[in-house]
Design a protein around this motif. Structure first.
Motif, PDB file in Angstrom:
ATOM      1  N   ASP A  43      58.903  54.544  -5.567  1.00  0.00           N
ATOM      2  CA  ASP A  43      58.521  54.263  -7.059  1.00  0.00           C
ATOM      3  C   ASP A  43      57.997  53.911  -8.153  1.00  0.00           C
ATOM      4  OD1 ASP A  43      59.421  53.335  -9.938  1.00  0.00           O
ATOM      5  OD2 ASP A  43      61.362  54.064  -9.157  1.00  0.00           O
ATOM      6  N   GLU A  44      56.909  55.299  -8.606  1.00  0.00           N
ATOM      7  CA  GLU A  44      56.009  55.303  -9.589  1.00  0.00           C
ATOM      8  C   GLU A  44      55.796  54.306 -10.289  1.00  0.00           C
ATOM      9  OE1 GLU A  44      54.532  58.671 -11.047  1.00  0.00           O
ATOM     10  OE2 GLU A  44      54.801  60.188  -9.056  1.00  0.00           O
ATOM     11  N   ARG A  45      57.032  53.984 -11.244  1.00  0.00           N
ATOM     12  CA  ARG A  45      57.311  52.565 -12.009  1.00  0.00           C
ATOM     13  C   ARG A  45      57.004  51.586 -11.384  1.00  0.00           C
ATOM     14  NH1 ARG A  45      60.852  49.262 -13.597  1.00  0.00           N
ATOM     15  NH2 ARG A  45      62.323  50.621 -12.047  1.00  0.00           N
ATOM     16  N   LEU A  46      57.620  51.027 -10.249  1.00  0.00           N
ATOM     17  CA  LEU A  46      57.310  49.788  -9.764  1.00  0.00           C
ATOM     18  C   LEU A  46      55.980  49.655  -8.355  1.00  0.00           C
ATOM     19  CD1 LEU A  46      60.427  49.288  -7.856  1.00  0.00           C
ATOM     20  CD2 LEU A  46      59.998  47.983 -10.341  1.00  0.00           C
ATOM     21  N   LEU A  47      55.744  50.867  -8.251  1.00  0.00           N
ATOM     22  CA  LEU A  47      53.909  51.656  -7.821  1.00  0.00           C
ATOM     23  C   LEU A  47      52.830  50.665  -9.271  1.00  0.00           C
ATOM     24  CD1 LEU A  47      52.650  51.508  -4.958  1.00  0.00           C
ATOM     25  CD2 LEU A  47      52.216  53.899  -6.373  1.00  0.00           C
ATOM     26  N   ARG A  48      53.500  51.325 -10.160  1.00  0.00           N
ATOM     27  CA  ARG A  48      52.106  50.646 -11.012  1.00  0.00           C
ATOM     28  C   ARG A  48      51.899  49.323 -11.803  1.00  0.00           C
ATOM     29  NH1 ARG A  48      52.700  56.804 -12.227  1.00  0.00           N
ATOM     30  NH2 ARG A  48      50.876  57.669 -12.312  1.00  0.00           N
ATOM     31  N   ALA A  49      53.402  48.416 -12.142  1.00  0.00           N
ATOM     32  CA  ALA A  49      53.622  47.413 -12.507  1.00  0.00           C
ATOM     33  C   ALA A  49      52.743  46.580 -11.714  1.00  0.00           C
ATOM     34  CB  ALA A  49      55.071  47.599 -12.445  1.00  0.00           C
ATOM     35  N   VAL A  50      53.263  47.023  -9.748  1.00  0.00           N
ATOM     36  CA  VAL A  50      52.141  45.751  -8.563  1.00  0.00           C
ATOM     37  C   VAL A  50      51.377  45.645  -8.860  1.00  0.00           C
ATOM     38  CG1 VAL A  50      52.636  47.010  -6.632  1.00  0.00           C
ATOM     39  CG2 VAL A  50      52.922  44.413  -6.186  1.00  0.00           C
ATOM     40  N   ASP A  51      50.514  47.273  -9.083  1.00  0.00           N
ATOM     41  CA  ASP A  51      48.729  47.310  -9.152  1.00  0.00           C
ATOM     42  C   ASP A  51      48.592  46.549 -10.512  1.00  0.00           C
ATOM     43  OD1 ASP A  51      46.315  49.161  -8.840  1.00  0.00           O
ATOM     44  OD2 ASP A  51      46.458  49.304 -10.385  1.00  0.00           O
ATOM     45  N   ARG A  52      49.140  47.169 -11.720  1.00  0.00           N
ATOM     46  CA  ARG A  52      48.552  45.680 -12.421  1.00  0.00           C
ATOM     47  C   ARG A  52      48.997  44.533 -12.595  1.00  0.00           C
ATOM     48  NH1 ARG A  52      51.090  49.971 -15.422  1.00  0.00           N
ATOM     49  NH2 ARG A  52      53.187  48.739 -15.648  1.00  0.00           N
ATOM     50  N   ALA A  53      49.527  44.267 -12.428  1.00  0.00           N
ATOM     51  CA  ALA A  53      49.438  42.949 -11.523  1.00  0.00           C
ATOM     52  C   ALA A  53      48.573  42.720 -11.085  1.00  0.00           C
ATOM     53  CB  ALA A  53      51.133  42.429 -11.088  1.00  0.00           C
ATOM     54  N   ILE A  54      48.770  42.515  -9.854  1.00  0.00           N
ATOM     55  CA  ILE A  54      47.795  42.239  -8.753  1.00  0.00           C
ATOM     56  C   ILE A  54      46.432  42.291  -9.530  1.00  0.00           C
ATOM     57  CG2 ILE A  54      46.628  42.697  -6.446  1.00  0.00           C
ATOM     58  CD1 ILE A  54      49.056  43.759  -5.633  1.00  0.00           C
ATOM     59  N   ARG A  55      45.484  43.477 -10.279  1.00  0.00           N
ATOM     60  CA  ARG A  55      44.714  43.350 -10.444  1.00  0.00           C
ATOM     61  C   ARG A  55      44.091  41.885 -12.090  1.00  0.00           C
ATOM     62  NH1 ARG A  55      41.608  47.935  -8.990  1.00  0.00           N
ATOM     63  NH2 ARG A  55      42.595  49.305  -7.701  1.00  0.00           N
ATOM     64  N   ASP A  56      45.605  42.231 -12.489  1.00  0.00           N
ATOM     65  CA  ASP A  56      44.717  40.901 -13.633  1.00  0.00           C
ATOM     66  C   ASP A  56      44.944  39.961 -13.593  1.00  0.00           C
ATOM     67  OD1 ASP A  56      45.437  42.906 -15.086  1.00  0.00           O
ATOM     68  OD2 ASP A  56      47.696  42.604 -15.756  1.00  0.00           O
ATOM     69  N   GLU A  57      45.858  39.262 -11.840  1.00  0.00           N
ATOM     70  CA  GLU A  57      45.048  38.284 -11.432  1.00  0.00           C
ATOM     71  C   GLU A  57      43.997  38.422 -10.595  1.00  0.00           C
ATOM     72  OE1 GLU A  57      50.477  37.673  -9.855  1.00  0.00           O
ATOM     73  OE2 GLU A  57      48.606  38.226  -8.255  1.00  0.00           O
ATOM     74  N   VAL A  58      43.792  39.100 -10.219  1.00  0.00           N
ATOM     75  CA  VAL A  58      42.804  38.954  -9.219  1.00  0.00           C
ATOM     76  C   VAL A  58      41.263  38.811 -10.638  1.00  0.00           C
ATOM     77  CG1 VAL A  58      40.567  40.581  -8.410  1.00  0.00           C
ATOM     78  CG2 VAL A  58      43.049  40.406  -7.691  1.00  0.00           C
ATOM     79  N   GLU A  59      41.788  39.641 -12.273  1.00  0.00           N
ATOM     80  CA  GLU A  59      41.215  39.483 -13.249  1.00  0.00           C
ATOM     81  C   GLU A  59      40.625  37.961 -13.497  1.00  0.00           C
ATOM     82  OE1 GLU A  59      38.265  40.601 -16.444  1.00  0.00           O
ATOM     83  OE2 GLU A  59      38.848  41.268 -14.227  1.00  0.00           O
ATOM     84  N   VAL A  60      41.795  37.051 -13.805  1.00  0.00           N
ATOM     85  CA  VAL A  60      41.581  35.917 -14.210  1.00  0.00           C
ATOM     86  C   VAL A  60      40.899  34.819 -12.631  1.00  0.00           C
ATOM     87  CG1 VAL A  60      43.353  36.064 -15.611  1.00  0.00           C
ATOM     88  CG2 VAL A  60      43.715  35.289 -13.518  1.00  0.00           C
ATOM     89  N   THR A  61      40.873  35.300 -11.718  1.00  0.00           N
ATOM     90  CA  THR A  61      39.769  34.308 -10.457  1.00  0.00           C
ATOM     91  C   THR A  61      38.938  34.949 -10.049  1.00  0.00           C
ATOM     92  OG1 THR A  61      41.227  35.787  -8.857  1.00  0.00           O
ATOM     93  CG2 THR A  61      42.670  33.957  -9.468  1.00  0.00           C
ATOM     94  N   VAL A  62      38.926  35.861  -9.218  1.00  0.00           N
ATOM     95  CA  VAL A  62      37.803  37.070  -9.050  1.00  0.00           C
ATOM     96  C   VAL A  62      36.819  37.386 -10.071  1.00  0.00           C
ATOM     97  CG1 VAL A  62      37.587  35.329  -6.150  1.00  0.00           C
ATOM     98  CG2 VAL A  62      38.348  37.861  -7.645  1.00  0.00           C
ATOM     99  N   GLY A  63      37.549  37.509 -10.517  1.00  0.00           N
ATOM    100  CA  GLY A  63      37.036  39.137 -11.137  1.00  0.00           C
ATOM    101  C   GLY A  63      37.692  40.289 -10.948  1.00  0.00           C
ATOM    102  N   ARG A  64      37.384  41.353 -11.269  1.00  0.00           N
ATOM    103  CA  ARG A  64      38.079  43.086 -10.792  1.00  0.00           C
ATOM    104  C   ARG A  64      37.426  43.450 -10.455  1.00  0.00           C
ATOM    105  NH1 ARG A  64      41.931  45.970 -15.095  1.00  0.00           N
ATOM    106  NH2 ARG A  64      43.303  43.397 -15.228  1.00  0.00           N
ATOM    107  N   GLN A  65      35.653  43.219 -10.603  1.00  0.00           N
ATOM    108  CA  GLN A  65      34.933  44.081 -10.047  1.00  0.00           C
ATOM    109  C   GLN A  65      34.821  43.096  -8.319  1.00  0.00           C
ATOM    110  OE1 GLN A  65      34.515  41.054 -11.970  1.00  0.00           O
ATOM    111  NE2 GLN A  65      32.964  39.616 -10.781  1.00  0.00           N
ATOM    112  N   SER A  66      35.707  42.322  -7.722  1.00  0.00           N
ATOM    113  CA  SER A  66      35.937  42.654  -6.780  1.00  0.00           C
ATOM    114  C   SER A  66      36.542  43.272  -5.663  1.00  0.00           C
ATOM    115  CB  SER A  66      35.841  41.296  -6.324  1.00  0.00           C
ATOM    116  OG  SER A  66      37.440  40.403  -7.073  1.00  0.00           O
TER     117      SER A  66
END
Length: 263
Positions: free
Chosen positions: A132-155
């Protein structure tokens, strides 16, 4: 792509640099193109440069022109085994920022040991092309946001060109997902061009250590094996111990390493 071929060539003063397009340069020796430079933004906003040159003089003049015209910081990626290319970027003031290992990953479940691996209770694997594209985009954004506040999205892998609103799910058909009742918990991206490449395996922070990443990998490698692909490949940041353990645990072997340099 960065390329170096020979240290032999004309003196630096004989090489002329011309800008042929936006973020594209040519090095000319008596009207013959002896080098090309290129710059491009990655999805995380960083500006990466590359040079394809036939000799040191062309490389150095191209690098100098690009550094003069482009805003800092600048990044580039080189094969660690290419000592001359690495030396060229070091002459231009670049330093090593991170190292990534390239792994060859077997797909045969008799080798990987993943034949009997199943997702945890309450989780199902949605095959590539069926997510499901909506759910797929939601989990992608959520994971990238989680990474951004920890090790940084550039990782995270940064080779995907973003769409509208920073969307990095450009081709949903290459993603399989781990699904719960009303949302996705993780995803895996496998691109098949010249050879199968696992570009991303990621799971929401609150759902990690449940075997979801291993189940996603089992699904992806099993699918590749049934389609006739004996091996896949992937890249792992040397500091990502969890990813290294995941791939080495299924028999993946490192074959080379890339350096990300920054100036």
């Amino acid at each position: 792509m960065n390329t170096r071929r020979s240290t032999l060539g004309p003196s630096e003063s004989a090489v002329m640099i011309t800008r042929v397009a936006d973020r594209q340069w040519h090095a000319l020796d008596d009207d013959l193109v002896v080098g090309r430079g290129h710059a491009q933004h990655r999805p995380d906003g960083r500006l990466f440069v590359s040079v394809d040159a036939w000799h040191d003089a062309a490389f150095d003049r191209l690098a100098q022109a690009m550094l003069t015209e482009l805003p800092a910081p600048l990044y580039t990626v080189v094969d660690e085994a290419d000592v001359e290319l690495t030396a060229g970027w070091r002459r231009a003031g670049f330093t090593v920022r991170r190292r990534e290992w390239e792994y060859v990953v077997p797909t045969d479940p008799r080798i990987t040991g993943l034949e009997a691996v199943l997702p945890p209770p309450g989780v199902t694997i949605v095959p590539a092309g069926q997510a499901d594209e909506r759910l797929l985009r939601a989990v992608d954004r959520a994971i990238r946001d989680e990474v951004e506040v920890t090790v940084g999205r550039q990782s995270m892998p940064a080779e995907v060109v973003p769409g509208l609103d920073g969307d990095t799910i450009v081709d949903p058909s290459v993603y399989a997902a781990a699904a719960a009742q009303d949302r996705y918990l993780g995803l895996i991206r496998v691109v098949r061009v010249k050879r199968p490449r696992i570009g991303l395996v990621a799971v929401r922070a609150g759902e990690q250590r449940r075997g979801i990443a291993r189940a996603l990998l089992a699904h992806a490698l099993g699918t590749l094996h049934r389609s006739g692909a004996a091996e896949a490949w992937t890249e792992v940041h040397e500091g990502d111990q969890a990813a290294s353990a995941l791939f080495e645990g299924v028999g993946a072997r490192p074959t080379s390493s890339n350096l990300e340099l920054v100036r």
